[in-house]
Design a protein around this motif. Sequence first.
Motif, PDB file in Angstrom:
ATOM      1  N   ASP A  86       0.842  -1.200   0.000  1.00 55.54           N
ATOM      2  CA  ASP A  86       0.000   0.000   0.000  1.00 55.54           C
ATOM      3  C   ASP A  86       0.879   1.253   0.000  1.00 55.54           C
ATOM      4  N   VAL A  87       0.873   1.998  -1.118  1.00 58.09           N
ATOM      5  CA  VAL A  87       1.738   3.165  -1.278  1.00 58.09           C
ATOM      6  C   VAL A  87       0.927   4.447  -1.105  1.00 58.09           C
ATOM      7  N   ARG A  88       1.516   5.401  -0.386  1.00 56.68           N
ATOM      8  CA  ARG A  88       0.894   6.714  -0.175  1.00 56.68           C
ATOM      9  C   ARG A  88       1.813   7.784  -0.745  1.00 56.68           C
ATOM     10  N   HIS A  89       1.276   8.659  -1.553  1.00 50.99           N
ATOM     11  CA  HIS A  89       2.022   9.787  -2.110  1.00 50.99           C
ATOM     12  C   HIS A  89       1.534  11.037  -1.390  1.00 50.99           C
ATOM     13  N   LEU A  90       2.444  11.720  -0.725  1.00 49.10           N
ATOM     14  CA  LEU A  90       2.074  12.891   0.072  1.00 49.10           C
ATOM     15  C   LEU A  90       2.802  14.123  -0.447  1.00 49.10           C
ATOM     16  N   SER A  91       2.103  15.264  -0.468  1.00 44.39           N
ATOM     17  CA  SER A  91       2.602  16.440  -1.180  1.00 44.39           C
ATOM     18  C   SER A  91       3.003  17.617  -0.307  1.00 44.39           C
ATOM     19  N   THR A  92       2.794  17.526   0.989  1.00 42.70           N
ATOM     20  CA  THR A  92       3.094  18.634   1.895  1.00 42.70           C
ATOM     21  C   THR A  92       3.842  18.107   3.109  1.00 42.70           C
ATOM     22  N   ALA A  93       4.806  18.881   3.595  1.00 40.98           N
ATOM     23  CA  ALA A  93       5.536  18.501   4.805  1.00 40.98           C
ATOM     24  C   ALA A  93       5.668  19.710   5.722  1.00 40.98           C
TER      25      ALA A  93
ATOM     26  N   TYR B   7       1.388  15.377   4.613  1.00 41.84           N
ATOM     27  CA  TYR B   7      -0.041  15.385   4.315  1.00 41.84           C
ATOM     28  C   TYR B   7      -0.267  15.275   2.814  1.00 41.84           C
ATOM     29  N   SER B   8      -1.475  14.883   2.457  1.00 44.51           N
ATOM     30  CA  SER B   8      -1.830  14.723   1.040  1.00 44.51           C
ATOM     31  C   SER B   8      -2.472  15.973   0.446  1.00 44.51           C
ATOM     32  N   PHE B   9      -2.588  17.019   1.228  1.00 43.91           N
ATOM     33  CA  PHE B   9      -3.216  18.258   0.745  1.00 43.91           C
ATOM     34  C   PHE B   9      -2.253  19.426   0.934  1.00 43.91           C
ATOM     35  N   GLY B  10      -2.474  20.479   0.161  1.00 46.39           N
ATOM     36  CA  GLY B  10      -1.648  21.676   0.283  1.00 46.39           C
ATOM     37  C   GLY B  10      -2.109  22.561   1.432  1.00 46.39           C
ATOM     38  N   LEU B  11      -1.263  23.483   1.808  1.00 51.24           N
ATOM     39  CA  LEU B  11      -1.590  24.432   2.869  1.00 51.24           C
ATOM     40  C   LEU B  11      -2.107  25.722   2.258  1.00 51.24           C
ATOM     41  N   ASP B  12      -2.916  26.438   3.025  1.00 47.75           N
ATOM     42  CA  ASP B  12      -3.306  27.787   2.645  1.00 47.75           C
ATOM     43  C   ASP B  12      -2.622  28.762   3.611  1.00 47.75           C
ATOM     44  N   ALA B  13      -2.815  30.047   3.419  1.00 47.56           N
ATOM     45  CA  ALA B  13      -2.135  31.054   4.244  1.00 47.56           C
ATOM     46  C   ALA B  13      -2.482  30.904   5.728  1.00 47.56           C
ATOM     47  N   GLY B  14      -3.726  30.560   6.039  1.00 50.00           N
ATOM     48  CA  GLY B  14      -4.119  30.353   7.438  1.00 50.00           C
ATOM     49  C   GLY B  14      -3.399  29.160   8.056  1.00 50.00           C
ATOM     50  N   ASP B  15      -3.232  28.091   7.272  1.00 49.03           N
ATOM     51  CA  ASP B  15      -2.497  26.916   7.759  1.00 49.03           C
ATOM     52  C   ASP B  15      -1.051  27.291   8.079  1.00 49.03           C
ATOM     53  N   VAL B  16      -0.441  28.080   7.194  1.00 52.73           N
ATOM     54  CA  VAL B  16       0.948  28.495   7.402  1.00 52.73           C
ATOM     55  C   VAL B  16       1.069  29.312   8.683  1.00 52.73           C
ATOM     56  N   ALA B  17       0.141  30.222   8.922  1.00 46.11           N
ATOM     57  CA  ALA B  17       0.175  31.036  10.141  1.00 46.11           C
ATOM     58  C   ALA B  17       0.084  30.158  11.386  1.00 46.11           C
ATOM     59  N   ARG B  18      -0.766  29.146  11.367  1.00 46.86           N
ATOM     60  CA  ARG B  18      -0.898  28.258  12.531  1.00 46.86           C
ATOM     61  C   ARG B  18       0.337  27.375  12.713  1.00 46.86           C
ATOM     62  N   VAL B  19       0.925  26.924  11.614  1.00 49.65           N
ATOM     63  CA  VAL B  19       2.135  26.101  11.688  1.00 49.65           C
ATOM     64  C   VAL B  19       3.285  26.911  12.283  1.00 49.65           C
TER      65      VAL B  19
ATOM     66  N   ARG C  43      -4.808   7.202   4.467  1.00 53.51           N
ATOM     67  CA  ARG C  43      -3.787   7.252   3.413  1.00 53.51           C
ATOM     68  C   ARG C  43      -3.252   8.663   3.198  1.00 53.51           C
ATOM     69  N   SER C  44      -3.670   9.622   4.009  1.00 55.97           N
ATOM     70  CA  SER C  44      -3.334  11.024   3.773  1.00 55.97           C
ATOM     71  C   SER C  44      -2.329  11.587   4.773  1.00 55.97           C
ATOM     72  N   PHE C  45      -1.556  10.712   5.431  1.00 56.17           N
ATOM     73  CA  PHE C  45      -0.753  11.189   6.545  1.00 56.17           C
ATOM     74  C   PHE C  45       0.411  10.243   6.831  1.00 56.17           C
ATOM     75  N   ALA C  46       1.528  10.809   7.260  1.00 56.86           N
ATOM     76  CA  ALA C  46       2.671  10.041   7.773  1.00 56.86           C
ATOM     77  C   ALA C  46       3.518  10.998   8.612  1.00 56.86           C
ATOM     78  N   VAL C  47       4.306  10.425   9.522  1.00 55.21           N
ATOM     79  CA  VAL C  47       5.214  11.235  10.339  1.00 55.21           C
ATOM     80  C   VAL C  47       6.564  10.533  10.418  1.00 55.21           C
ATOM     81  N   VAL C  48       7.622  11.281  10.145  1.00 57.57           N
ATOM     82  CA  VAL C  48       8.981  10.833  10.423  1.00 57.57           C
ATOM     83  C   VAL C  48       9.407  11.589  11.676  1.00 57.57           C
ATOM     84  N   GLN C  49       9.745  10.845  12.711  1.00 59.11           N
ATOM     85  CA  GLN C  49      10.107  11.454  13.996  1.00 59.11           C
ATOM     86  C   GLN C  49      11.568  11.154  14.307  1.00 59.11           C
ATOM     87  N   LEU C  50      12.358  12.212  14.372  1.00 60.22           N
ATOM     88  CA  LEU C  50      13.778  12.088  14.679  1.00 60.22           C
ATOM     89  C   LEU C  50      14.005  12.468  16.140  1.00 60.22           C
TER      90      LEU C  50
END
Length: 190
Positions: A40-47, A68-80, A104-111
């Motif tokens: 099962d492969v997931r392609h994600l476009s935002t980090a 994430y599998s979706f793009g961010l908008d300006a409000g998302d960037v402000a919250r991030v 299928r819309s999410f993954a996390v790499v934790q260092l």
Amino acid sequence: MRRSFLVVLACGAAVSVFAEEPALGPEAFRTTARFSVDQDVRHLSTAVAIREKHPNVLGLTWLRVYFYSFGLDAGDVARVRNGSVEALERKREQTAATAQECNRSFAVVQLAIDRDSNVANVNLEVPGVTCTIASTPEAAKRAFPEYQFDGTHLRLKGKGAFVCDLTSVGMAKRELGWDVDVNLPVFSKR
């Protein structure tokens, strides 16, 4: 007169600080990443990269890269910028038409990084599976040969696979795969 000079100087310093802070738009978070669980492969476009103190180990910090599998908008960037992905999690759950699509819309790499920003270990989380894919600094270097972190910016690139043995917790062995190439600003959790 001296007071006016100090006010002008303070305002000039504040403007200078804000002028140096780069304007980040949604495009700064775009990436192409691939994660897999078995076939099962997931392609994600935002980090998004968030840094926070490790709650249990003195001297270690979590550096989490959320995909994430979706793009961010300006409000998302402000919250991030405030070090939170809570709104992105809500958005992910609200925009998914089905539970499978949500998973299928999410993954996390934790260092886990030390005081000198060296990687101690790496965990990979995809819905349903979380596993340590690199349990030593040497394994982390093999998993992500390109790693640079200066406290505010992360460059992380790696491709690989790892068989996660979950039989001790009553689950099967799962093969996790990743193909990651990110160059991101990092924000601290507040």
